[in-house]
Design a protein around this motif. Structure first.
Motif, PDB file in Angstrom:
ATOM      1  N   MET A 127       0.837  -1.189   0.000  1.00 54.89           N
ATOM      2  CA  MET A 127       0.000   0.000   0.000  1.00 54.89           C
ATOM      3  C   MET A 127       0.874   1.241   0.000  1.00 54.89           C
ATOM      4  SD  MET A 127      -2.960  -1.234   0.024  1.00 54.89           S
ATOM      5  CE  MET A 127      -3.161  -2.983  -0.151  1.00 54.89           C
ATOM      6  N   ARG A 128       0.302   2.292  -0.471  1.00 51.80           N
ATOM      7  CA  ARG A 128       1.059   3.536  -0.590  1.00 51.80           C
ATOM      8  C   ARG A 128       0.466   4.554   0.364  1.00 51.80           C
ATOM      9  NH1 ARG A 128       4.378   6.056  -4.355  1.00 51.80           N
ATOM     10  NH2 ARG A 128       4.006   8.252  -4.789  1.00 51.80           N
ATOM     11  N   ARG A 129       1.125   4.763   1.499  1.00 54.15           N
ATOM     12  CA  ARG A 129       0.653   5.791   2.405  1.00 54.15           C
ATOM     13  C   ARG A 129       1.110   7.089   1.823  1.00 54.15           C
ATOM     14  NH1 ARG A 129      -0.723   4.295   7.726  1.00 54.15           N
ATOM     15  NH2 ARG A 129      -0.130   2.179   8.238  1.00 54.15           N
ATOM     16  N   ARG A 130       0.141   7.846   1.455  1.00 55.20           N
ATOM     17  CA  ARG A 130       0.560   9.116   0.937  1.00 55.20           C
ATOM     18  C   ARG A 130       0.700   9.968   2.106  1.00 55.20           C
ATOM     19  NH1 ARG A 130      -2.040  10.608  -4.456  1.00 55.20           N
ATOM     20  NH2 ARG A 130      -3.909  10.377  -3.319  1.00 55.20           N
ATOM     21  N   LYS A 131       1.499   9.274   0.927  1.00 57.76           N
ATOM     22  CA  LYS A 131       1.576  10.454   0.437  1.00 57.76           C
ATOM     23  C   LYS A 131       1.221  11.184   1.412  1.00 57.76           C
ATOM     24  CE  LYS A 131       1.787   8.233  -3.740  1.00 57.76           C
ATOM     25  NZ  LYS A 131       1.926   8.147  -4.715  1.00 57.76           N
ATOM     26  N   ARG A 138     -15.529  -7.924   5.124  1.00 61.10           N
ATOM     27  CA  ARG A 138     -15.100  -6.935   6.110  1.00 61.10           C
ATOM     28  C   ARG A 138     -13.673  -7.290   6.479  1.00 61.10           C
ATOM     29  NH1 ARG A 138     -20.136  -7.413  10.354  1.00 61.10           N
ATOM     30  NH2 ARG A 138     -21.843  -6.729   8.972  1.00 61.10           N
ATOM     31  N   GLY A 139     -12.740  -6.477   6.075  1.00 57.82           N
ATOM     32  CA  GLY A 139     -11.358  -6.887   6.262  1.00 57.82           C
ATOM     33  C   GLY A 139     -10.424  -5.754   6.609  1.00 57.82           C
ATOM     34  N   MET A 140      -9.188  -6.152   6.891  1.00 61.97           N
ATOM     35  CA  MET A 140      -8.135  -5.166   7.118  1.00 61.97           C
ATOM     36  C   MET A 140      -6.815  -5.746   6.621  1.00 61.97           C
ATOM     37  SD  MET A 140      -7.665  -5.355  11.257  1.00 61.97           S
ATOM     38  CE  MET A 140      -6.828  -6.738  12.076  1.00 61.97           C
ATOM     39  N   TRP A 141      -5.962  -4.838   6.180  1.00 62.33           N
ATOM     40  CA  TRP A 141      -4.615  -5.215   5.759  1.00 62.33           C
ATOM     41  C   TRP A 141      -3.695  -5.208   6.969  1.00 62.33           C
ATOM     42  CZ3 TRP A 141      -6.982  -1.743   2.022  1.00 62.33           C
ATOM     43  CH2 TRP A 141      -7.161  -2.312   0.744  1.00 62.33           C
ATOM     44  N   ILE A 142      -2.905  -6.266   7.111  1.00 62.49           N
ATOM     45  CA  ILE A 142      -1.871  -6.318   8.147  1.00 62.49           C
ATOM     46  C   ILE A 142      -0.529  -6.154   7.448  1.00 62.49           C
ATOM     47  CG2 ILE A 142      -0.786  -7.713   9.940  1.00 62.49           C
ATOM     48  CD1 ILE A 142      -3.467  -9.010  10.480  1.00 62.49           C
ATOM     49  N   THR A 143       0.064  -4.986   7.626  1.00 61.61           N
ATOM     50  CA  THR A 143       1.284  -4.609   6.932  1.00 61.61           C
ATOM     51  C   THR A 143       2.513  -5.052   7.712  1.00 61.61           C
ATOM     52  OG1 THR A 143       0.132  -2.648   6.111  1.00 61.61           O
ATOM     53  CG2 THR A 143       2.510  -2.667   5.918  1.00 61.61           C
ATOM     54  N   ALA A 184      -8.113   4.055   6.507  1.00 59.40           N
ATOM     55  CA  ALA A 184      -8.168   4.260   7.956  1.00 59.40           C
ATOM     56  C   ALA A 184      -6.991   5.098   8.441  1.00 59.40           C
ATOM     57  CB  ALA A 184      -8.192   2.909   8.664  1.00 59.40           C
ATOM     58  N   TYR A 185      -5.857   5.001   7.758  1.00 67.51           N
ATOM     59  CA  TYR A 185      -4.665   5.729   8.190  1.00 67.51           C
ATOM     60  C   TYR A 185      -4.804   7.241   8.058  1.00 67.51           C
ATOM     61  CZ  TYR A 185      -3.201   6.649   3.338  1.00 67.51           C
ATOM     62  OH  TYR A 185      -3.130   7.101   2.040  1.00 67.51           O
ATOM     63  N   ARG A 186      -5.771   7.690   7.267  1.00 68.36           N
ATOM     64  CA  ARG A 186      -5.916   9.133   7.044  1.00 68.36           C
ATOM     65  C   ARG A 186      -6.785   9.824   8.094  1.00 68.36           C
ATOM     66  NH1 ARG A 186      -6.329  11.423   1.152  1.00 68.36           N
ATOM     67  NH2 ARG A 186      -5.419  13.096   2.393  1.00 68.36           N
ATOM     68  N   VAL A 187      -7.509   9.048   8.871  1.00 67.36           N
ATOM     69  CA  VAL A 187      -8.376   9.657   9.874  1.00 67.36           C
ATOM     70  C   VAL A 187      -7.537  10.506  10.833  1.00 67.36           C
ATOM     71  CG1 VAL A 187      -9.950   9.225  11.790  1.00 67.36           C
ATOM     72  CG2 VAL A 187     -10.067   7.802   9.729  1.00 67.36           C
ATOM     73  N   GLY A 188      -7.965  11.736  11.028  1.00 68.68           N
ATOM     74  CA  GLY A 188      -7.220  12.659  11.877  1.00 68.68           C
ATOM     75  C   GLY A 188      -6.393  13.659  11.097  1.00 68.68           C
ATOM     76  N   VAL A 227     -12.285  -3.003   2.902  1.00 65.06           N
ATOM     77  CA  VAL A 227     -11.036  -3.437   3.534  1.00 65.06           C
ATOM     78  C   VAL A 227     -10.313  -2.181   4.004  1.00 65.06           C
ATOM     79  CG1 VAL A 227      -8.924  -4.771   3.280  1.00 65.06           C
ATOM     80  CG2 VAL A 227     -10.949  -5.390   1.938  1.00 65.06           C
ATOM     81  N   PHE A 228      -9.815  -2.201   5.240  1.00 67.27           N
ATOM     82  CA  PHE A 228      -9.265  -1.005   5.857  1.00 67.27           C
ATOM     83  C   PHE A 228      -7.744  -1.087   5.967  1.00 67.27           C
ATOM     84  CE2 PHE A 228     -13.634  -1.429   7.097  1.00 67.27           C
ATOM     85  CZ  PHE A 228     -14.129  -0.142   7.003  1.00 67.27           C
ATOM     86  N   PHE A 229      -7.114   0.021   5.585  1.00 67.32           N
ATOM     87  CA  PHE A 229      -5.658   0.125   5.669  1.00 67.32           C
ATOM     88  C   PHE A 229      -5.307   1.110   6.781  1.00 67.32           C
ATOM     89  CE2 PHE A 229      -1.469   1.763   4.548  1.00 67.32           C
ATOM     90  CZ  PHE A 229      -0.790   0.589   4.355  1.00 67.32           C
ATOM     91  N   SER A 230      -4.638   0.623   7.805  1.00 66.60           N
ATOM     92  CA  SER A 230      -4.293  -0.768   7.998  1.00 66.60           C
ATOM     93  C   SER A 230      -4.650  -1.172   9.415  1.00 66.60           C
ATOM     94  CB  SER A 230      -2.810  -0.999   7.721  1.00 66.60           C
ATOM     95  OG  SER A 230      -2.022  -0.272   8.671  1.00 66.60           O
ATOM     96  N   ALA A 231      -4.209  -2.383   9.818  1.00 64.84           N
ATOM     97  CA  ALA A 231      -4.655  -2.965  11.074  1.00 64.84           C
ATOM     98  C   ALA A 231      -4.328  -2.102  12.281  1.00 64.84           C
ATOM     99  CB  ALA A 231      -4.037  -4.355  11.243  1.00 64.84           C
TER     100      ALA A 231
END
Length: 536
Positions: A1-5, A69-74, A370-374, A402-406
Motif C-alpha cells: 500500500m502507498r501511504r501518501r503520500k 469486512r477486512g483489514m490489511w496487516i502490513t 483508515a490511516y488518514r483519519v485525523g 477493507v481497511f488500511f491498515s490494522a
C-alpha cells in the motif's frame, strides 16, 4: 500500500462472548471465537448420503447482508507486525491482538503481507527469510511464521489472504544489505535502483517466473484462502524519471511501444497467475487492490471524472482489462480520498468501479484509508469512513470494505473504528458466495444445553465437506424447521460447537446451524435446538 503520500475444547467448541477486553479498540467490546480445528474424528460424519433434516426448508442464497469486512496487516518496515516485537512470544501475542481487533470489529477477513520485499515469512526454496521478522535479512526465526498466522486466523474463522508484493526488493538502494541468498543479489541484472529503493524488472521473464514460483509455493504448502497483490507493479513515478529498463525492452520489446510492452508484462503475470492458482486450488480467491484511478476522463472517455495519477499510464497496470477479462476473483481499489475531494471524489470513484464490475462476475470491495483519519479537511471527521460505507450501500455491486491498515483500526483515532462498528457492523456477516461449487450437505444432530457457567452450549456433528458453520439464534422457542435470516446470525465458526456466553440468564433461545464450503455456499439449516440459559 502507498501511504501518501480457545478457548477451544477437544470437540472443537468455540466461545462466543463479549470478552474482547484485550482488543485495542477503546469502547468497542467484541465477540471472541476460539479455535475450531480440533474437532474429534468421532464427531465427524461423511458428506455422502446424509439427508437433510429439514428437506422443505431452502438453503440460503446470496444476500446484501453478506459482505467482505477486512483489514490489511502490513509487515514492511514492521509497521503493523511485528511492530518492534522481537521474541517469539511477543510477536505471536502482537499478531493475536491484531486478530482480536478484527474480531471485535466483526470483520471476517485479513490480508497479511507475507512477501513485502522479495522475501518470505515462511521457509522458501526461492527467497530469504524476511528481515522484518528478526531484524536480519535471511535469518531463520526458528518457527513457522506463516503457518502460525494462518492457523490463528482460521481459529477465529477469519479468511486469510496471503499478500505478496510482486516486484519491490527493498526500500533502500544499498544492495549490500540484501541477504546473500536473495535472488536480487545473485542476479544484480534483474534489479534496478529507482527512487529510494530497489525493484525487480517486470520486463524480464526470469523475474516473472520467480514471482510465480514464490506465489505457487505458498499456494501448495499452506491453507490460505486467497492470493492478494497490492498497488505496486511498475513503481510509482519518481521525479519524472523513467524506469531504467532499456536493456529488457531491447531484448524483449518485440516491436511494441514501451508503454504497451510494460502493460503486457504486468498483464501476463496477472493472467498466468490467475490460471495457475485456480488450476492448483479451484476455490482459492485471487485479487488485487490497485490504485483507485484507472484513467482520468480527460485522458480516456472510459475513465473516471477525476484528475489524479493514472495506474494505466503511470504504473502500466490495466486494471480495467483485468476485470473485463475475468482474470481476478475480486478487485479492491484503494479509494483513499474523502467524499467531495476535488481531484478524486469518493462518490465518483465508487460509481465508476461499480459500473466497471457490473456483469463481470468480479467481486468489488473498496479499500478504505483508515490511516488518514485525523488528517486535515474531511479527515478531521471521525465519521468520514462511516459516510463512505453508507454511500456504498447505494451500489449493490459493492460487496464490502477493507481497511488500511490494522494498526490504524486498532488505534481507533477519534473513535472512528467504534463508530464504524456501531453504524455498520452491528452483527457478524458471512462472506459473499463465490462462483462454482455447491453447498455442502446440511448439518445434523444440533444440540443446545445450558452451560455450566453463563450461557448456552450449542454443538453439532461436523462433516468433511464443510469449511465452517453459521449459527443463527432467535428469541424464545422457534419452529424445529425454519429458514434462517442474516439479521439472526450469531456467529460463524470452524469446528463442532459454540458457547453462546451472550445468552441472558433465564432466557430461552432457539439455534439453527448451517454448513458452508470453501466458496461460502451455505447449506439448508439443520433441525433447530432450543435451550434456556441457566439463572446466574
Amino acid at each position: 500500500m502507498r501511504r501518501r503520500k480457545r478457548t477451544g475444547t477437544g470437540t472443537g467448541t468455540a466461545v462466543l462472548a463479549g470478552a474482547a477486553a484485550a482488543v485495542l479498540l477503546a469502547g468497542a467490546a467484541g465477540c471472541g471465537f476460539g479455535g475450531g480445528e480440533g474437532a474429534a474424528e468421532a464427531a465427524r460424519v461423511p458428506a455422502a448420503g446424509a439427508s437433510a433434516e429439514c428437506p422443505a426448508v431452502p438453503a440460503p442464497g446470496d444476500d446484501p447482508a453478506r459482505q467482505v469486512r477486512g483489514m490489511w496487516i502490513t509487515t514492511v518496515g514492521g509497521a503493523d507486525w511485528p511492530a518492534g516485537a522481537r521474541t517469539v512470544k511477543a510477536q505471536q501475542d502482537r499478531y493475536r491482538k491484531l486478530l482480536d481487533t478484527a474480531q471485535a470489529m466483526r470483520f471476517n477477513t485479513v490480508f497479511v503481507q507475507i512477501r513485502p520485499d522479495g522475501d518470505a515469512f515462511y521457509p522458501s526454496p526461492y527467497e530469504p527469510w524476511s528481515q522484518w521478522i528478526t531484524g536480519t535479512a535471511g535469518k531463520d526465526p526458528g518457527w513457522d511464521v506463516l503457518g502460525f498466522m494462518v492457523k490463528e486466523a482460521h481459529a477465529r474463522d477469519l479468511e486469510f489472504h496471503a499478500w505478496f508484493n510482486p516486484y519491490r526488493v527493498a526500500n533502500d538502494p544499498d544492495r549490500s544489505k540484501l541477504a546473500p541468498s536473495s535472488p536480487a543479489r545473485k542476479h544484480p541484472d534483474w534489479v534496478h535502483a529507482y527512487g529510494d529503493g530497489l525493484w525487480y524488472d517486470p520486463g524480464l521473464p526470469q523475474v516473472r517466473d520467480l514471482v510465480t514460483r514464490a506465489v505457487m509455493d505458498v499456494v501448495g504448502k499452506y491453507d490460505v484462502d486467497g492470493v492478494h497483490f497490492d498497488d505496486y507493479f511498475y513503481p510509482y513515478p519518481e521525479d519524472g524519471k523513467d524506469y531504467p529498463d532499456k536493456a529488457a525492452y531491447k531484448a524483449y520489446g518485440h516491436g511494441l511501444g514501451k508503454a504497451a510492452w510494460r502493460r503486457e508484462n504486468v498483464d501476463g503475470l496477472v493472467r498466468d497467475l490467475d490460471a495457475r492458482i485456480h488450476r492448483a486450488k479451484p476455490w482459492l480467491r485471487f485479487g488485487i487492490s490497485p490504485f483507485g484511478v484507472w484513467r482520468n476522463a480527460s485522458t480516456d472517455p472510459g475513465g473516471s471524472k477525476t484528475s489524479a495519477l493514472q495506474s494505466y499510464d503511470d504504473q502500466y497496470a490495466d486494471t480495467r482489462r483485468w476485470v473485463k477479462e475475468g482474470w481476478l476473483d475480486y478487485v479492491t481499489p484503494q479509494l483513499y480520498w474523502p467524499i467531495g475531494d476535488p481531484r478524486a471524489d469518493y462518490r465518483t470513484l465508487v460509481a465508476w468501479w461499480s459500473d466497471l464490475v457490473r456483469g463481470t462476475g468480479v467481486q468489488l470491495t473498496i479499500g478504505q484509508a483508515a490511516y488518514r483519519v485525523g488528517e486535515g479537511g474531511a479527515w478531521r471527521r471521525a465519521g468520514e469512513l462511516s459516510r463512505h460505507l453508507a454511500l456504498n450501500a447505494r451500489y449493490p455491486q459493492v460487496r464490502g470494505d477493507v481497511f488500511f491498515s490494522a494498526a490504524d483500526v486498532a488505534a481507533n483515532r477519534a473513535g472512528f473504528a467504534a463508530k464504524l462498528r456501531a453504524d455498520h457492523y452491528g452483527r457478524p456477516a458471512l462472506l459473499p458466495p463465490a462462483p462454482g461449487g455447491a453447498a455442502p450437505p446440511g448439518v445434523r444432530n444440533v444440540t443446545a444445553v445450558p452451560a455450566e457457567g453463563p450461557g448456552v452450549r450449542v454443538q453439532w456433528r461436523t462433516q468433511d465437506s464443510a469449511a465452517s458453520y453459521a449459527v443463527y439464534r432467535v428469541d424464545g422457542t422457534g419452529p424445529a424447521c425454519a429458514p434462517v435470516r442474516p439479521d439472526r446470525l450469531l456467529a460463524s465458526v470452524r469446528g463442532g460447537g459454540v458457547l453462546d456466553a451472550t445468552a441472558e440468564p433465564g432466557r430461552t433461545y432457539t439455534y439453527y446451524v448451517t454448513a458452508l464450503d470453501r466458496r461460502h455456499h451455505e447449506s439448508a439449516p439443520a433441525r433447530a435446538a432450543t435451550a434456556t440459559a441457566a439463572h446466574g
